[in-house]
Scaffold this active site. Structure first.
Site, PDB file in Angstrom:
ATOM      1  N   ALA A 252       0.804  -1.239   0.000  1.00  0.00           N
ATOM      2  CA  ALA A 252       0.000   0.000   0.000  1.00  0.00           C
ATOM      3  C   ALA A 252       0.832   1.283   0.000  1.00  0.00           C
ATOM      4  O   ALA A 252       0.296   2.365   0.225  1.00  0.00           O
ATOM      5  CB  ALA A 252      -1.018   0.035   1.137  1.00  0.00           C
ATOM      6  N   ALA A 253       2.144   1.181  -0.268  1.00  0.00           N
ATOM      7  CA  ALA A 253       2.966   2.407  -0.374  1.00  0.00           C
ATOM      8  C   ALA A 253       2.430   3.269  -1.516  1.00  0.00           C
ATOM      9  O   ALA A 253       2.178   4.469  -1.356  1.00  0.00           O
ATOM     10  CB  ALA A 253       4.427   2.048  -0.625  1.00  0.00           C
ATOM     11  N   GLY A 254       2.244   2.639  -2.678  1.00  0.00           N
ATOM     12  CA  GLY A 254       1.753   3.378  -3.841  1.00  0.00           C
ATOM     13  C   GLY A 254       0.349   3.920  -3.592  1.00  0.00           C
ATOM     14  O   GLY A 254       0.029   5.050  -3.981  1.00  0.00           O
ATOM     15  N   ASP A 255      -0.494   3.134  -2.937  1.00  0.00           N
ATOM     16  CA  ASP A 255      -1.870   3.580  -2.667  1.00  0.00           C
ATOM     17  C   ASP A 255      -1.861   4.802  -1.747  1.00  0.00           C
ATOM     18  O   ASP A 255      -2.613   5.758  -1.955  1.00  0.00           O
ATOM     19  CB  ASP A 255      -2.684   2.448  -2.022  1.00  0.00           C
ATOM     20  CG  ASP A 255      -2.932   1.299  -2.993  1.00  0.00           C
ATOM     21  OD1 ASP A 255      -2.877   1.538  -4.214  1.00  0.00           O
ATOM     22  OD2 ASP A 255      -3.170   0.172  -2.521  1.00  0.00           O
TER      23      ASP A 255
HETATM   24  P1  ADP Z   1       4.033   0.646  -5.537  1.00  0.00           P
HETATM   25  O1  ADP Z   1       3.697   0.284  -4.116  1.00  0.00           O
HETATM   26  O2  ADP Z   1       2.812   1.055  -6.318  1.00  0.00           O
HETATM   27  O3  ADP Z   1       4.908  -0.320  -6.272  1.00  0.00           O
HETATM   28  P2  ADP Z   1       6.379   2.292  -5.099  1.00  0.00           P
HETATM   29  O4  ADP Z   1       7.077   1.102  -4.526  1.00  0.00           O
HETATM   30  O5  ADP Z   1       6.993   2.938  -6.284  1.00  0.00           O
HETATM   31  O6  ADP Z   1       4.855   2.014  -5.429  1.00  0.00           O
HETATM   32  O7  ADP Z   1       6.264   3.356  -3.919  1.00  0.00           O
HETATM   33  C1  ADP Z   1       5.374   4.451  -3.948  1.00  0.00           C
HETATM   34  C2  ADP Z   1       5.879   5.551  -3.059  1.00  0.00           C
HETATM   35  O8  ADP Z   1       5.999   5.055  -1.706  1.00  0.00           O
HETATM   36  C3  ADP Z   1       7.268   6.070  -3.392  1.00  0.00           C
HETATM   37  O9  ADP Z   1       7.219   7.065  -4.393  1.00  0.00           O
HETATM   38  C4  ADP Z   1       7.715   6.620  -2.037  1.00  0.00           C
HETATM   39  O10 ADP Z   1       7.080   7.856  -1.760  1.00  0.00           O
HETATM   40  C5  ADP Z   1       7.134   5.587  -1.063  1.00  0.00           C
HETATM   41  N1  ADP Z   1       8.072   4.491  -0.751  1.00  0.00           N
HETATM   42  C6  ADP Z   1       8.060   3.232  -1.249  1.00  0.00           C
HETATM   43  N2  ADP Z   1       9.052   2.478  -0.735  1.00  0.00           N
HETATM   44  C7  ADP Z   1       9.699   3.279   0.149  1.00  0.00           C
HETATM   45  C8  ADP Z   1      10.829   3.109   1.047  1.00  0.00           C
HETATM   46  N3  ADP Z   1      11.478   1.927   1.121  1.00  0.00           N
HETATM   47  N4  ADP Z   1      11.214   4.164   1.795  1.00  0.00           N
HETATM   48  C9  ADP Z   1      10.562   5.353   1.743  1.00  0.00           C
HETATM   49  N5  ADP Z   1       9.501   5.586   0.929  1.00  0.00           N
HETATM   50  C10 ADP Z   1       9.070   4.565   0.149  1.00  0.00           C
END
Ligand code: ADP
Length: 306
Positions: A252-255
């Site tokens: 859910a980072a992207g969400d």
């Molecule tokens: P998804 O979950 O859709 O694959 P990402 O992995 O590209 O998306 O992450 C989306 C956003 O979450 C990033 O642009 C950043 O803001 C944050 N993020 C993801 N992973 C990390 C991390 N390890 N440390 C800090 N921020 C993170």
């Protein structure tokens, strides 16, 4: 001045997560170390992220006519989301994700769309005024594609901004892409959309260029811990770095990024400021386990940014 209005259209799932040392082989039964039920689905996660970060939000979605559907709607209300456009579909189950996580943190996921598959163009037609009255529409690709297309058409016709998070990864027709104002793929999704591998800044720039050529004004390719590629049509783009935190679970980072970005955008923040706000929200989320349980509230994001 009244708060700007957001509509999220998308999926609702209940996630069943079983932690095991090793994935079972065909015919094998393995004992789990722990089990968790959490509310998820990209649509719901993004709606919750927008709601907790302060947006005025209506969610167009479907649940089943089961107990979990009732619980989810109650929880969404606690997350400040208006639920009058969430249909309970008779004789159908709420969407489900069955997730195994092994000792290395890898996962295997099976999904049943259930009620999400019933978010038809007919159901959308009943709620189209919400999109007409809104300032922005945020969508993903866990709903029937013809419904996503129709919602984007309504939004474009009535000057409602369309933000599309094109996940899960798939190719999309130009007829849809040309209606999108802001697109937010991760690296894999950007490659599916453009055929261009996004392994470095040059790849991100090329993929973004290809998306601009489809008529999309703003491209944000999320790059995990590295941050996001941001470019506006006709202007030089750049990477806006994220925050360094100790990540325990990037579910859910992207969400979270998407929901928080749209909230900040609707508050009138510049794109760069909105991206930093969204980075902060997503950085907090990756330091906590689970999908919706990890999504921060506004005061936590503001505190993080002090
Ligand atoms: P998804 O979950 O859709 O694959 P990402 O992995 O590209 O998306 O992450 C989306 C956003 O979450 C990033 O642009 C950043 O803001 C944050 N993020 C993801 N992973 C990390 C991390 N390890 N440390 C800090 N921020 C993170």
């Amino acid at each position: 001045m009244a708060a700007a209005k957001l509509v999220v259209l998308g999926s609702i799932n209940v996630d069943h997560i079983l932690n095991v040392q090793q994935f079972p082989q065909p015919g094998e039964t393995v004992r789990g170390d722990s089990y968790q039920v959490a509310f998820g689905g990209k649509g719901a996660n993004q709606a919750v992220a927008a709601g907790r970060s302060g947006a005025d939000i209506t969610f167009i979605a479907c649940v089943g006519d089961d107990d979990v559907g009732v619980s989810i709607k109650k929880q969404l209300q606690k997350d400040t989301i208006k639920i009058d456009c969430i249909d309970s579909v008779a004789g159908e189950t709420t969407g489900v994700a069955l997730i195994y996580v092994n000792g290395q943190g890898e996962n295997i996921i099976g999904i049943n769309a259930g009620a999400n598959g019933h978010l038809s163009t007919e159901r959308l037609a009943a709620y189209q005024q919400k999109i007409i009255d809104a300032d922005a529409l945020l969508m993903q690709l866990e709903s029937p594609i013809e419904t996503v297309q129709m919602a984007a058409e309504i939004a474009r016709k009535h000057q409602t901004q369309v933000i599309l998070n094109p996940a899960p990864a798939q190719a999309l027709p130009d007829s849809l892409l040309s209606l999108v104002d802001v697109i937010t793929p991760n690296e894999t999704e950007a490659e599916h959309l453009t055929g261009i591998a996004v392994n470095d800044e040059e790849g991100a720039q090329k993929a973004a260029q290809a998306l601009h050529q489809k008529g999309i004004n703003k491209v944000m390719i999320t790059l995990g811990a590295r941050g996001v590629w941001y470019s506006e049509s006709g202007k030089q783009g750049k990477i806006i770095p994220g925050f360094k935190v100790k990540a325990v679970d990037t579910i859910a980072a992207g969400d979270t990024f998407n929901g928080a970005y749209v909230t900040a955008l609707l508050e009138g923040q510049s794109d760069e400021d909105a991206i930093v706000f969204a980075h902060a929200a997503a950085a907090i989320a990756v330091t906590r386990p689970g999908a919706q349980p990890s999504v921060p509230w506004r005061n936590e994001i503001d505190q993080f940014l002090l």
